[in-house]
Design a protein around this motif. Structure first.
Motif, PDB file in Angstrom:
ATOM      1  N   PRO A  95     -14.258 159.596   3.538  1.00 46.93           N
ATOM      2  CA  PRO A  95     -15.159 160.750   3.639  1.00 46.93           C
ATOM      3  C   PRO A  95     -14.494 162.056   3.209  1.00 46.93           C
ATOM      4  CG  PRO A  95     -15.357 159.367   5.585  1.00 46.93           C
ATOM      5  CD  PRO A  95     -14.168 158.859   4.808  1.00 46.93           C
ATOM      6  N   GLU A  98     -14.331 162.037  -0.600  1.00 53.06           N
ATOM      7  CA  GLU A  98     -15.688 162.180  -1.139  1.00 53.06           C
ATOM      8  C   GLU A  98     -16.218 163.600  -0.925  1.00 53.06           C
ATOM      9  OE1 GLU A  98     -17.893 159.151   0.828  1.00 53.06           O
ATOM     10  OE2 GLU A  98     -17.212 157.551  -0.496  1.00 53.06           O
ATOM     11  N   SER A 152     -21.476 154.596   6.058  1.00 57.99           N
ATOM     12  CA  SER A 152     -20.776 155.643   6.788  1.00 57.99           C
ATOM     13  C   SER A 152     -21.789 156.550   7.490  1.00 57.99           C
ATOM     14  CB  SER A 152     -19.927 156.479   5.833  1.00 57.99           C
ATOM     15  OG  SER A 152     -20.758 157.260   4.982  1.00 57.99           O
ATOM     16  N   ARG A 154     -22.191 159.738   7.126  1.00 56.57           N
ATOM     17  CA  ARG A 154     -22.819 160.648   6.173  1.00 56.57           C
ATOM     18  C   ARG A 154     -23.830 159.913   5.309  1.00 56.57           C
ATOM     19  NH1 ARG A 154     -22.006 165.820   4.684  1.00 56.57           N
ATOM     20  NH2 ARG A 154     -22.030 165.969   6.940  1.00 56.57           N
ATOM     21  N   GLU A 155     -23.539 158.672   4.927  1.00 56.66           N
ATOM     22  CA  GLU A 155     -24.486 157.888   4.138  1.00 56.66           C
ATOM     23  C   GLU A 155     -25.770 157.634   4.923  1.00 56.66           C
ATOM     24  OE1 GLU A 155     -21.025 155.578   1.559  1.00 56.66           O
ATOM     25  OE2 GLU A 155     -21.981 154.589   3.282  1.00 56.66           O
ATOM     26  N   VAL A 158     -27.788 160.877   4.899  1.00 57.86           N
ATOM     27  CA  VAL A 158     -28.482 161.055   3.621  1.00 57.86           C
ATOM     28  C   VAL A 158     -29.690 160.122   3.542  1.00 57.86           C
ATOM     29  CG1 VAL A 158     -28.289 160.714   1.121  1.00 57.86           C
ATOM     30  CG2 VAL A 158     -26.454 161.881   2.364  1.00 57.86           C
ATOM     31  N   THR A 181     -22.912 165.428  -4.517  1.00 60.97           N
ATOM     32  CA  THR A 181     -22.364 164.615  -3.427  1.00 60.97           C
ATOM     33  C   THR A 181     -23.449 163.729  -2.823  1.00 60.97           C
ATOM     34  OG1 THR A 181     -20.696 166.282  -2.925  1.00 60.97           O
ATOM     35  CG2 THR A 181     -21.166 164.686  -1.201  1.00 60.97           C
ATOM     36  N   THR A 184     -23.852 160.822  -5.057  1.00 56.89           N
ATOM     37  CA  THR A 184     -22.735 159.887  -4.880  1.00 56.89           C
ATOM     38  C   THR A 184     -22.940 159.027  -3.641  1.00 56.89           C
ATOM     39  OG1 THR A 184     -21.174 161.377  -5.971  1.00 56.89           O
ATOM     40  CG2 THR A 184     -20.240 159.697  -4.534  1.00 56.89           C
ATOM     41  N   HIS A 185     -23.351 159.668  -2.532  1.00 54.17           N
ATOM     42  CA  HIS A 185     -23.608 158.912  -1.304  1.00 54.17           C
ATOM     43  C   HIS A 185     -24.708 157.875  -1.527  1.00 54.17           C
ATOM     44  CE1 HIS A 185     -20.845 160.990   1.225  1.00 54.17           C
ATOM     45  NE2 HIS A 185     -21.463 162.144   1.173  1.00 54.17           N
ATOM     46  N   HIS A 188     -23.450 154.868  -3.305  1.00 50.68           N
ATOM     47  CA  HIS A 188     -22.702 154.004  -2.389  1.00 50.68           C
ATOM     48  C   HIS A 188     -23.666 153.203  -1.515  1.00 50.68           C
ATOM     49  CE1 HIS A 188     -18.976 156.865  -2.628  1.00 50.68           C
ATOM     50  NE2 HIS A 188     -19.147 156.145  -3.706  1.00 50.68           N
TER      51      HIS A 188
END
Length: 216
Positions: A95, A98, A152, A154-155, A158, A181, A184-185, A188
């Motif tokens: 994290p 990233e 994660s 944060r994922e 999002v 960002t 990107t998340h 993933h």
């Protein structure tokens, strides 16, 4: 003559800040502009003092280091962030990188290694401690299957916003990160869930119980 590197030290432990200040103040190639005890204070000082490099701890009360790194990146600040922490787990390393950290070093690094790392970070070079580099290389060489790799925090954040209809730009604004960002998340998330688009990701997340109606 080596260019002067201007530093901001961020750590919630006063003894750590004192030690780092003493180390860098004793070197004519560095100037310590200030110290912060958490992420929020770090953001305010970074804006006011404009350091070249922020030495950032990760686990702090209030705003943590990863959140602060993400907000610095989203603000367009040119400051380089070198993480200096005792933790080298995937949950800490990935994290932070990233979010926009230039480098990641552990607190048991020798003085000379830390000084070299700060100078390299100031030049915009990526710096990783050997254990962190090895962990990242191991991840690349032996990727987990989607079923084995959890999302994660944060994922999940999002994906939750996407499920509620937020665009990438809206999700970025809500989470204080850049739109890039967010993308990107999401990439993933797609890889971990084995899907190719937003709708399929939301459907798969509900199916696996990662998201629930009215909540996550």
């Amino acid at each position: 003559m080596t260019d002067l590197v201007r530093l901001l030290i961020v750590d919630d432990h006063p003894v750590v800040r004192d030690g780092l200040r003493g180390m860098f103040t004793g070197d004519p190639g560095f100037e310590v502009l200030g110290e912060a005890a958490d992420g929020a204070e770090a953001l305010a000082l970074a804006e006011a003092l404009r350091p070249d490099v922020v030495l950032m701890d990760l686990r702090m009360p209030g705003m943590d280091g990863v959140t602060a790194i993400g907000r610095l990146a989203a603000s367009g600040s040119p400051v380089k962030v070198l993480v200096l922490t005792t933790y080298d787990t995937d949950a800490d390393v990935l994290p932070a990188i990233e979010a926009g950290a230039t480098g990641y070093l552990l607190k048991d690094a020798p003085r000379e290694e830390l000084i070299r790392a700060v100078r390299a970070a100031a030049r915009g070079e990526s710096v990783l401690s050997p254990s962190v580099a090895g962990r990242l290389m191991g991840r690349l060489r032996t990727p987990r299957t989607p079923a084995e790799e959890p999302l994660s925090q944060r994922e999940l954040e999002v994906l939750t916003l996407v499920a509620r209809g937020s665009s990438n730009r809206e999700a970025a604004a809500r989470l204080f990160i850049s739109e890039a960002t967010v993308k990107t998340h999401l990439l993933h998330v797609y890889a971990k869930l084995g899907v190719n688009d937003r709708a399929a990701a939301v459907a798969a997340a509900y199916d696996r119980g990662l998201l629930t109606p009215g909540g996550r």
